[in-house]
Design a protein around this motif. Structure first.
Motif, PDB file in Angstrom:
ATOM      1  N   ALA A   1       0.832  -1.206   0.000  1.00 11.42           N
ATOM      2  CA  ALA A   1       0.000   0.000   0.000  1.00 11.42           C
ATOM      3  C   ALA A   1       0.869   1.260   0.000  1.00 11.42           C
ATOM      4  O   ALA A   1       0.565   2.231  -0.702  1.00 11.42           O
ATOM      5  CB  ALA A   1      -0.933  -0.006   1.215  1.00 11.42           C
ATOM      6  N   LEU A   2       1.960   1.239   0.754  1.00  8.58           N
ATOM      7  CA  LEU A   2       2.871   2.388   0.775  1.00  8.58           C
ATOM      8  C   LEU A   2       3.523   2.584  -0.584  1.00  8.58           C
ATOM      9  O   LEU A   2       3.666   3.717  -1.058  1.00  8.58           O
ATOM     10  CB  LEU A   2       3.932   2.209   1.866  1.00  8.58           C
ATOM     11  CG  LEU A   2       3.432   2.301   3.308  1.00  8.58           C
ATOM     12  CD1 LEU A   2       4.542   1.922   4.277  1.00  8.58           C
ATOM     13  CD2 LEU A   2       2.877   3.678   3.620  1.00  8.58           C
ATOM     14  N   GLN A   3       3.927   1.492  -1.231  1.00  9.50           N
ATOM     15  CA  GLN A   3       4.533   1.582  -2.567  1.00  9.50           C
ATOM     16  C   GLN A   3       3.563   2.159  -3.585  1.00  9.50           C
ATOM     17  O   GLN A   3       3.980   2.788  -4.550  1.00  9.50           O
ATOM     18  CB  GLN A   3       5.000   0.205  -3.033  1.00  9.50           C
ATOM     19  CG  GLN A   3       6.224  -0.283  -2.319  1.00  9.50           C
ATOM     20  CD  GLN A   3       6.598  -1.707  -2.723  1.00  9.50           C
ATOM     21  OE1 GLN A   3       5.890  -2.373  -3.477  1.00  9.50           O
ATOM     22  NE2 GLN A   3       7.720  -2.176  -2.209  1.00  9.50           N
ATOM     23  N   ASP A   4       2.272   1.959  -3.354  1.00 15.35           N
ATOM     24  CA  ASP A   4       1.251   2.501  -4.256  1.00 15.35           C
ATOM     25  C   ASP A   4       0.908   3.950  -3.934  1.00 15.35           C
ATOM     26  O   ASP A   4       0.033   4.548  -4.561  1.00 15.35           O
ATOM     27  CB  ASP A   4      -0.019   1.656  -4.197  1.00 15.35           C
ATOM     28  CG  ASP A   4       0.165   0.290  -4.839  1.00 15.35           C
ATOM     29  OD1 ASP A   4       1.101   0.121  -5.640  1.00 15.35           O
ATOM     30  OD2 ASP A   4      -0.648  -0.618  -4.533  1.00 15.35           O
ATOM     31  N   GLY A   5       1.586   4.528  -2.917  1.00 18.09           N
ATOM     32  CA  GLY A   5       1.361   5.927  -2.568  1.00 18.09           C
ATOM     33  C   GLY A   5       0.243   6.168  -1.578  1.00 18.09           C
ATOM     34  O   GLY A   5      -0.186   7.309  -1.392  1.00 18.09           O
TER      35      GLY A   5
ATOM     36  N   VAL B   1      -1.473   4.506   5.154  1.00 14.73           N
ATOM     37  CA  VAL B   1      -2.074   3.331   5.783  1.00 14.73           C
ATOM     38  C   VAL B   1      -2.464   3.696   7.209  1.00 14.73           C
ATOM     39  O   VAL B   1      -1.607   4.003   8.035  1.00 14.73           O
ATOM     40  CB  VAL B   1      -1.094   2.138   5.785  1.00 14.73           C
ATOM     41  CG1 VAL B   1      -1.728   0.936   6.463  1.00 14.73           C
ATOM     42  CG2 VAL B   1      -0.664   1.794   4.367  1.00 14.73           C
ATOM     43  N   ARG B   2      -3.766   3.704   7.485  1.00 17.98           N
ATOM     44  CA  ARG B   2      -4.275   4.012   8.823  1.00 17.98           C
ATOM     45  C   ARG B   2      -4.716   2.715   9.490  1.00 17.98           C
ATOM     46  O   ARG B   2      -5.534   1.990   8.945  1.00 17.98           O
ATOM     47  CB  ARG B   2      -5.448   4.971   8.748  1.00 17.98           C
ATOM     48  CG  ARG B   2      -5.081   6.327   8.196  1.00 17.98           C
ATOM     49  CD  ARG B   2      -6.171   7.356   8.481  1.00 17.98           C
ATOM     50  NE  ARG B   2      -6.024   8.545   7.669  1.00 17.98           N
ATOM     51  CZ  ARG B   2      -5.125   9.494   7.863  1.00 17.98           C
ATOM     52  NH1 ARG B   2      -4.280   9.387   8.850  1.00 17.98           N
ATOM     53  NH2 ARG B   2      -5.069  10.541   7.069  1.00 17.98           N
ATOM     54  N   LEU B   3      -4.170   2.461  10.682  1.00 18.94           N
ATOM     55  CA  LEU B   3      -4.461   1.226  11.403  1.00 18.94           C
ATOM     56  C   LEU B   3      -5.104   1.505  12.761  1.00 18.94           C
ATOM     57  O   LEU B   3      -4.718   0.930  13.781  1.00 18.94           O
ATOM     58  CB  LEU B   3      -3.171   0.414  11.588  1.00 18.94           C
ATOM     59  CG  LEU B   3      -2.473  -0.011  10.300  1.00 18.94           C
ATOM     60  CD1 LEU B   3      -1.143  -0.670  10.602  1.00 18.94           C
ATOM     61  CD2 LEU B   3      -3.358  -0.937   9.491  1.00 18.94           C
TER      62      LEU B   3
ATOM     63  N   ILE C   1       4.803   7.335   3.208  1.00 16.23           N
ATOM     64  CA  ILE C   1       6.140   7.555   2.656  1.00 16.23           C
ATOM     65  C   ILE C   1       6.423   9.059   2.617  1.00 16.23           C
ATOM     66  O   ILE C   1       5.558   9.858   2.276  1.00 16.23           O
ATOM     67  CB  ILE C   1       6.244   6.979   1.219  1.00 16.23           C
ATOM     68  CG1 ILE C   1       6.037   5.468   1.224  1.00 16.23           C
ATOM     69  CG2 ILE C   1       7.575   7.351   0.568  1.00 16.23           C
ATOM     70  CD1 ILE C   1       7.135   4.682   1.883  1.00 16.23           C
ATOM     71  N   SER C   2       7.652   9.417   2.946  1.00 12.34           N
ATOM     72  CA  SER C   2       8.133  10.785   2.829  1.00 12.34           C
ATOM     73  C   SER C   2       9.448  10.739   2.057  1.00 12.34           C
ATOM     74  O   SER C   2      10.212   9.787   2.208  1.00 12.34           O
ATOM     75  CB  SER C   2       8.366  11.384   4.214  1.00 12.34           C
ATOM     76  OG  SER C   2       8.948  12.665   4.116  1.00 12.34           O
ATOM     77  N   VAL C   3       9.689  11.752   1.228  1.00 12.71           N
ATOM     78  CA  VAL C   3      10.950  11.804   0.484  1.00 12.71           C
ATOM     79  C   VAL C   3      11.671  13.108   0.786  1.00 12.71           C
ATOM     80  O   VAL C   3      11.059  14.118   1.097  1.00 12.71           O
ATOM     81  CB  VAL C   3      10.754  11.652  -1.049  1.00 12.71           C
ATOM     82  CG1 VAL C   3      10.196  10.294  -1.388  1.00 12.71           C
ATOM     83  CG2 VAL C   3       9.887  12.752  -1.604  1.00 12.71           C
ATOM     84  N   LYS C   4      13.001  13.057   0.699  1.00 12.92           N
ATOM     85  CA  LYS C   4      13.849  14.246   0.806  1.00 12.92           C
ATOM     86  C   LYS C   4      14.594  14.377  -0.508  1.00 12.92           C
ATOM     87  O   LYS C   4      14.887  13.375  -1.164  1.00 12.92           O
ATOM     88  CB  LYS C   4      14.849  14.095   1.947  1.00 12.92           C
ATOM     89  CG  LYS C   4      14.219  14.141   3.311  1.00 12.92           C
ATOM     90  CD  LYS C   4      15.257  14.080   4.396  1.00 12.92           C
ATOM     91  CE  LYS C   4      14.575  14.097   5.747  1.00 12.92           C
ATOM     92  NZ  LYS C   4      15.537  14.025   6.845  1.00 12.92           N
ATOM     93  N   GLY C   5      14.892  15.610  -0.863  1.00 16.46           N
ATOM     94  CA  GLY C   5      15.597  15.792  -2.124  1.00 16.46           C
ATOM     95  C   GLY C   5      16.140  17.186  -2.297  1.00 16.46           C
ATOM     96  O   GLY C   5      16.074  18.018  -1.396  1.00 16.46           O
TER      97      GLY C   5
ATOM     98  N   ILE D   1       9.849   6.148   6.021  1.00 14.99           N
ATOM     99  CA  ILE D   1       8.465   5.860   6.387  1.00 14.99           C
ATOM    100  C   ILE D   1       8.148   6.687   7.623  1.00 14.99           C
ATOM    101  O   ILE D   1       8.845   6.613   8.636  1.00 14.99           O
ATOM    102  CB  ILE D   1       8.242   4.364   6.658  1.00 14.99           C
ATOM    103  CG1 ILE D   1       8.494   3.568   5.371  1.00 14.99           C
ATOM    104  CG2 ILE D   1       6.834   4.113   7.205  1.00 14.99           C
ATOM    105  CD1 ILE D   1       8.440   2.076   5.541  1.00 14.99           C
ATOM    106  N   VAL D   2       7.110   7.494   7.529  1.00 19.53           N
ATOM    107  CA  VAL D   2       6.672   8.329   8.641  1.00 19.53           C
ATOM    108  C   VAL D   2       5.595   7.556   9.399  1.00 19.53           C
ATOM    109  O   VAL D   2       4.618   7.088   8.807  1.00 19.53           O
ATOM    110  CB  VAL D   2       6.103   9.672   8.139  1.00 19.53           C
ATOM    111  CG1 VAL D   2       5.558  10.501   9.287  1.00 19.53           C
ATOM    112  CG2 VAL D   2       7.158  10.434   7.359  1.00 19.53           C
ATOM    113  N   TYR D   3       5.811   7.424  10.702  1.00 18.48           N
ATOM    114  CA  TYR D   3       4.825   6.773  11.570  1.00 18.48           C
ATOM    115  C   TYR D   3       4.214   7.822  12.482  1.00 18.48           C
ATOM    116  O   TYR D   3       4.932   8.617  13.090  1.00 18.48           O
ATOM    117  CB  TYR D   3       5.490   5.681  12.414  1.00 18.48           C
ATOM    118  CG  TYR D   3       4.593   5.183  13.528  1.00 18.48           C
ATOM    119  CD1 TYR D   3       3.475   4.413  13.249  1.00 18.48           C
ATOM    120  CD2 TYR D   3       4.849   5.514  14.847  1.00 18.48           C
ATOM    121  CE1 TYR D   3       2.635   3.972  14.254  1.00 18.48           C
ATOM    122  CE2 TYR D   3       4.025   5.074  15.867  1.00 18.48           C
ATOM    123  CZ  TYR D   3       2.915   4.313  15.566  1.00 18.48           C
ATOM    124  OH  TYR D   3       2.082   3.885  16.572  1.00 18.48           O
TER     125      TYR D   3
END
Length: 127
Positions: free
Chosen positions: A66-70, A73-75, A83-87, A106-108
């Motif tokens: 699910a994360l790879q699909d963007g 995910v709420r549990l 997912i978070s990206v830096k650049g 991965i942001v939790y």
């Protein structure tokens, strides 16, 4: 139960001539692994240890997809993952591409039950 803490000395990185200051730091008292958790869960439910492990492995697999699909995910009480990206920056929006990405993480975010736990923690100083 109380979370053990110790005092840790830190210097000011902006001004090394300042005296050391002491900050509290939580000390971990051990590790609980997947095997121990599944054993504990199986004794408090009707599931076997193997069933518990299968659920956890499947959960990790499906969260990853699910994360790879963007997706976020709420549990529920457990919290949410995304997912978070830096650049690096570009001068225009059109110039931004995958080449700008330097890392991903991965942001939790803890759920309400964990947030409540954090507000009610008790601490003890460990010598």
């Amino acid at each position: 139960m109380a979370v053990p803490i110790i005092a840790v000395a830190n210097s000011n990185p902006r001004n090394s001539s300042e005296p050391l200051r002491y900050f509290p730091r939580a000390v971990q008292s051990g590790i609980i692994d997947l095997e121990q958790l599944t054993e504990q869960i199986s004794t408090s439910t009707t599931l076997t240890e193997t069933d518990c492990q299968a659920v956890v492995f499947s959960l990790v697999h499906h969260i990853s997809r699910a994360l790879q699909d963007g997706n976020i995910v709420r549990l529920g009480h457990l919290g949410s993952f995304q997912i978070s990206v830096k650049g690096t920056a570009s001068d225009t929006a059109e110039e931004v591409s995958i080449k700008n990405i330097s890392s991903a993480s991965i942001v939790y975010r803890p759920g309400p039950r964990f947030k409540k736990l954090l507000k009610s923690l008790v601490y003890k100083r460990r010598r």
